[in-house]
Design an enzyme around this catalytic site. Sequence first.
Site, short mmCIF file in Angstrom:
data_model
loop_
_atom_site.label_atom_id
_atom_site.label_comp_id
_atom_site.label_asym_id
_atom_site.label_seq_id
_atom_site.Cartn_x
_atom_site.Cartn_y
_atom_site.Cartn_z
N HIS A 376 27.39 23.74 82.15
CA HIS A 376 26.04 24.29 82.28
C HIS A 376 25.07 23.11 82.16
O HIS A 376 25.02 22.43 81.14
CB HIS A 376 25.76 25.33 81.20
CG HIS A 376 26.61 26.55 81.33
ND1 HIS A 376 27.06 27.27 80.25
CD2 HIS A 376 27.11 27.18 82.42
CE1 HIS A 376 27.77 28.28 80.67
NE2 HIS A 376 27.82 28.26 81.99
N GLU A 379 22.86 22.43 79.06
CA GLU A 379 23.49 22.25 77.75
C GLU A 379 23.90 20.79 77.66
O GLU A 379 25.04 20.42 77.94
CB GLU A 379 24.66 23.22 77.60
CG GLU A 379 24.20 24.68 77.63
CD GLU A 379 25.34 25.68 77.71
OE1 GLU A 379 26.52 25.28 77.50
OE2 GLU A 379 25.07 26.86 77.98
N HIS A 514 30.02 22.78 75.27
CA HIS A 514 28.87 23.61 75.63
C HIS A 514 27.78 23.45 74.57
O HIS A 514 27.88 22.64 73.67
CB HIS A 514 29.28 25.08 75.75
CG HIS A 514 30.04 25.40 76.99
ND1 HIS A 514 29.61 26.32 77.91
CD2 HIS A 514 31.22 24.93 77.48
CE1 HIS A 514 30.48 26.40 78.91
NE2 HIS A 514 31.47 25.57 78.65
N GLU A 606 31.02 25.01 71.16
CA GLU A 606 29.57 25.21 71.21
C GLU A 606 28.97 24.30 70.15
O GLU A 606 29.16 24.49 68.95
CB GLU A 606 29.22 26.67 70.93
CG GLU A 606 29.81 27.67 71.93
CD GLU A 606 29.06 27.70 73.25
OE1 GLU A 606 27.97 27.07 73.32
OE2 GLU A 606 29.54 28.34 74.19
#
Length: 771
Positions: A376, A379, A514, A606
């Site tokens: 992404h 990110e 991410h 994450e």
Amino acid sequence: MREGVTMVCVAVSFSLILILIAGPSNCNAASKNKTVTVNRKGNVSQSAKMYKTVNANRTVADRRTGNNKSNLPSTPAANKFTTAKPALRTTKAPRITTTVSFQTEDLNEMIDKNVERRVWDKRLENEPQELACPPLGLESLRVKDADLRASSYQRRGLGPQRGRLNIQSGIEDGDIYDGAWCARYKDRDQWLAVDARRPTLFTGVILQGRNSIWSWDWVETYKVQLSNDSLVWKPSMNGTVEAVFEGNQDAETPVLALLPEPMVARYLRINPQTWFENGTVCLRAEVLGCALPDPNNIHTWQAEEGSRDKLDFRHHNYKEMRKLMKAVNEECPDITRIYSIGKSYIGLKLYVMEISDNPGKHELGEPEFRYVAGMHGNEVLGRELLLNLMQYLCREYRRGDQRIVRLVKETRIHLLPSMNPDGYEMAYKKGSELASWALGRYSYEGIDMNHNFADLNSVMWDAIERETDKSKLINHYFPIPEYYTSEEAFVASETRAVINWMQSIPFVLSANLHGGELVVTYPFDMTRDWAPREHTPTPDDSFFRWLATVYATTNHVMSNPDRRPCHQDDFLRHNNIINGASWHTVPGSMNDFSYLHTNCFEITVELSCDKFPHASELPIEWENNKESLLVYMEQVHRGIKGVVRDKDTEAGIANATIKVDDIDHHIRSASGGDYWRLLNPGDHEVTVSAEGYYPVTRMCRVEYQHYPTICDFRLTKTAKQRLREILAKGGKIPKDLQLRLRQLRQRKLRSSTRAVIRRWAREYRARAGQR
């Protein structure tokens, strides 16, 4: 009676010789034609009937299948732990044998002019707006909940602690984790105040509306007041009148307002004046300010410590990323190589930094590791961490750090800092605080690459539901469905490039970086039967949990028991790790695809509540993640590894299947016969089989140390395979093979004779009964 039996025996014996010479029967050949083979472009050349009815709307998810067990006679083993059995023919997964090589990139070459004009239009602003002071940290949680106060709020879920830029709400109306601070009253006396905890030069405010799928709320104009004691407030002035700042026109776009004159204070509060006519007073905010030493404090305030590593802590667009990678390669030419795995939709190259003591070559027995960031584009922390990591590995290797030297010499490391460079450039031009939650997330074509890989989970689950003979099921190396490889398939060029990369290099371990949360997820990411969320473990669940725990427990922020949730999910109660499907179902994830289509185990990390942290926060983020990045790479050496060889020639056997008892997921050996099987400590019964060889089983013990157990295998060719090879070369059959074939013929003859006699006896009794 005897003459008839003799004639049958002769016929059976002659047929057996023909079978042995000719090889597998037509029946088996037909079975083989059902397998799917993938060519160098990833296209399916022929798909199995069992996969023809795959629903094209479903995406990657993984399914457990049954073990293929052989009950055929065994031959003597080489040691007491080894047994050899003729291989049982079952439907087998195809081996990807692509030999694509990635050429070294020369970063001295200029960027293509057409691409440059398309990405960096000189008529438009290509650089983010420079801010005089960084954000205080409402979005990144550096500002604590206790430092946020409000005049009123509707309920706890809409309290002042929720008034943080880009905070995300729960999906239920009235959720305790809602998407903004919302005042209880709709009047001009409402305010949200921030305590900076020290004298601060305030320069601006960034405002955003409420994140909600149920309500539309935002502030259209507001005033700003400042105070040193929270009792007496002074307004921000625009000349001789109180300044009124423009707010939002929608709920999601961040809007920056700079104070006419920067002001020094400890407290700042936002005072809404008008709001969306059909909504209420709701906002999310970030405050810009430079911290100053407090002259009234005898303990001089110290700046927050960053990192002792002298790395390039700033955001790098495509051009700057190229410069940094080139500098690292020039600083450490003996252990680094830069190559590209393809191009983005616009034409930006997907650069990879390879770090190894022998770059450009797969060394027998050396595992391949990869980090992927920027799937992404907005990110961005993973991108910067990988750029920092390649700098750090280079410098520490040159300095002689034994941990880094050992890692580089024993591992081939691949770092892909930007899988979605098109999306990153879109977000970068807006800047860290103004890019919003979604700008740059998708590819240029609007594809979410986290849902864009082939759905092999559904392929497996559908096959299990249809197949009655469980021995014919496969549990690894699932072929890519035909619909996915067609030119009409909605597959991003970046996704295709990464799949080709996966197929070309025998990766063992990977992580996908991410942002926007603080948690580590592990496969499966997709639920079965399309449930919104449901625990869906892999056969290797215990090892995946270990991998996730390794990263989470060494990350400074995740391991902090006092940290607050980023948005609406409290992962502390899960020890900061979670099965991906238990969080929310993600069809088409790279993690699931990697596990089902290749040997590689992959998790998602994450990294931060803030998808696009300010450059001033990058040193702290590096320190938060440095040890995690290193210790995770070291896990590629946990488990067993070895080489599968031909017992007679000592040549490596490619495409051999490595099966661990009680784990319903096999792996395959690489082109040189080497393999790596990630396992937790303990005693494991391992069986290796290959086409044309007797399988071999032995016990392999995995210790707790950070190095793998060596488990080599030497396989003996079957008599049929030896005969086939001799006849293909026009050679003479050796005496031992002649003896073996004679024994097989006699055994087959006796078995056939008994079957014929039993059949004739049944027929004789049936005729006698009719009389």
